[in-house]
Design an enzyme around this catalytic site. Structure first.
Site, PDB file in Angstrom:
ATOM      1  N   CYS A 132       0.808  -1.214   0.000  1.00 55.48           N
ATOM      2  CA  CYS A 132       0.000   0.000   0.000  1.00 55.48           C
ATOM      3  C   CYS A 132       0.842   1.265   0.000  1.00 55.48           C
ATOM      4  O   CYS A 132       2.027   1.249   0.356  1.00 55.48           O
ATOM      5  CB  CYS A 132      -0.913   0.024   1.236  1.00 55.48           C
ATOM      6  SG  CYS A 132      -2.252   1.225   1.117  1.00 55.48           S
ATOM      7  N   ASP A 143      -6.247  -3.010  11.462  1.00 59.19           N
ATOM      8  CA  ASP A 143      -5.073  -2.143  11.493  1.00 59.19           C
ATOM      9  C   ASP A 143      -4.883  -1.625  12.909  1.00 59.19           C
ATOM     10  O   ASP A 143      -5.782  -1.705  13.748  1.00 59.19           O
ATOM     11  CB  ASP A 143      -5.289  -0.976  10.505  1.00 59.19           C
ATOM     12  CG  ASP A 143      -4.012  -0.227  10.163  1.00 59.19           C
ATOM     13  OD1 ASP A 143      -4.090   0.752   9.411  1.00 59.19           O
ATOM     14  OD2 ASP A 143      -2.931  -0.622  10.665  1.00 59.19           O
TER      15      ASP A 143
END
Ligand SMILES: O=C(O)c1ccccc1NCC(=O)[C@H](O)[C@H](O)COP(=O)(O)O
Length: 211
Positions: free
Chosen positions: A8, A127
């Site tokens: 990412c 996360d």
């Protein structure tokens, strides 16, 4: 089972090429202006042209407006939308595209309830709870992840080549997601770290008896 990999926060052509070459299953573009990894939809469209078929292009949003998301979808060939802010289930599903819901894990967050309320997500990305919503390079306490979470779990937050094998063995996610752990600097990927991360995932899969 093969653990899928998302790299990412890509901002450069060479880093997209390195992620694809290393074997990433998805690349992520951050459409959140305060992020040092932010790219415009026009820039992401340029980068996405380097992504071959069957590698997902993920667009990451944090509390963006419906108009901003629609504009990004019209500009970039996004396979998945990743909602990383406080977006409601109705908002997330209103774009008629597959989407990921990020949960920033912290004590007191009922992940089962959270997962059930976003049950039509393509995946639940867990996360760390960091300032600035994400990309913080911090690991959260994986023991906070309850057994039997519904749906496909994407483990994220502070992963790198030296801890991702342990993460896979302990959590058995469908996929892993990384940004800081494969960088030389914010938004600048270190190609050796990218390759090492993918190799560590493949080694963990092989040790477990995956592919
Ligand atoms: O990457 C960012 O800068 C970011 C900013 C704001 C919200 C989300 C962001 N990234 C989301 C991701 O999917 C990251 O890969 C994830 O937070 C893990 O990041 P890291 O801990 O640096 O590997």
């Amino acid at each position: 089972m093969k653990t899928r990999i998302k790299i990412c926060g890509l901002t450069r052509e060479a880093d997209v090429d390195a992620a694809v070459e290393a074997g990433a299953d998805a690349v992520g573009f951050v459409f959140y202006p305060p992020s040092p990894r932010y790219v415009t939809p026009e820039r992401a469209a340029e980068l996405a042209r380097r992504v071959p078929p069957f590698v997902d292009v993920v667009g990451l949003f944090v509390n963006a407006s419906a108009e901003e998301i629609a504009a990004a979808c019209a500009t970039v060939p996004l396979n998945l939308l990743q909602f990383h802010g406080d977006e409601t289930p109705a908002f997330c599903r209103s774009f008629a595209r597959p989407w990921l819901r990020a949960a920033r894990v912290r004590p007191g967050l009922d992940l089962v309830e959270f997962a059930c309320s976003y049950s039509d997500a393509r995946g639940l990305l867990l996360d760390a709870f960091v300032e600035g919503y994400g990309g913080g390079g911090h690991v959260f306490d994986w023991t906070l992840i309850p057994a039997g979470l519904p749906g496909h779990l994407v483990l994220s937050g502070g992963l790198h080549a030296d801890n991702v094998g342990d993460a896979i063995r302990r959590v058995r996610p469908a996929a892993v997601d990384v940004s800081s752990g494969v960088e030389a600097g914010k938004g600048i990927k270190d190609h050796e770290k990218v390759a090492a991360f993918v190799a560590a995932v493949r080694a963990a899969d092989a040790a477990i008896g995956g592919v």
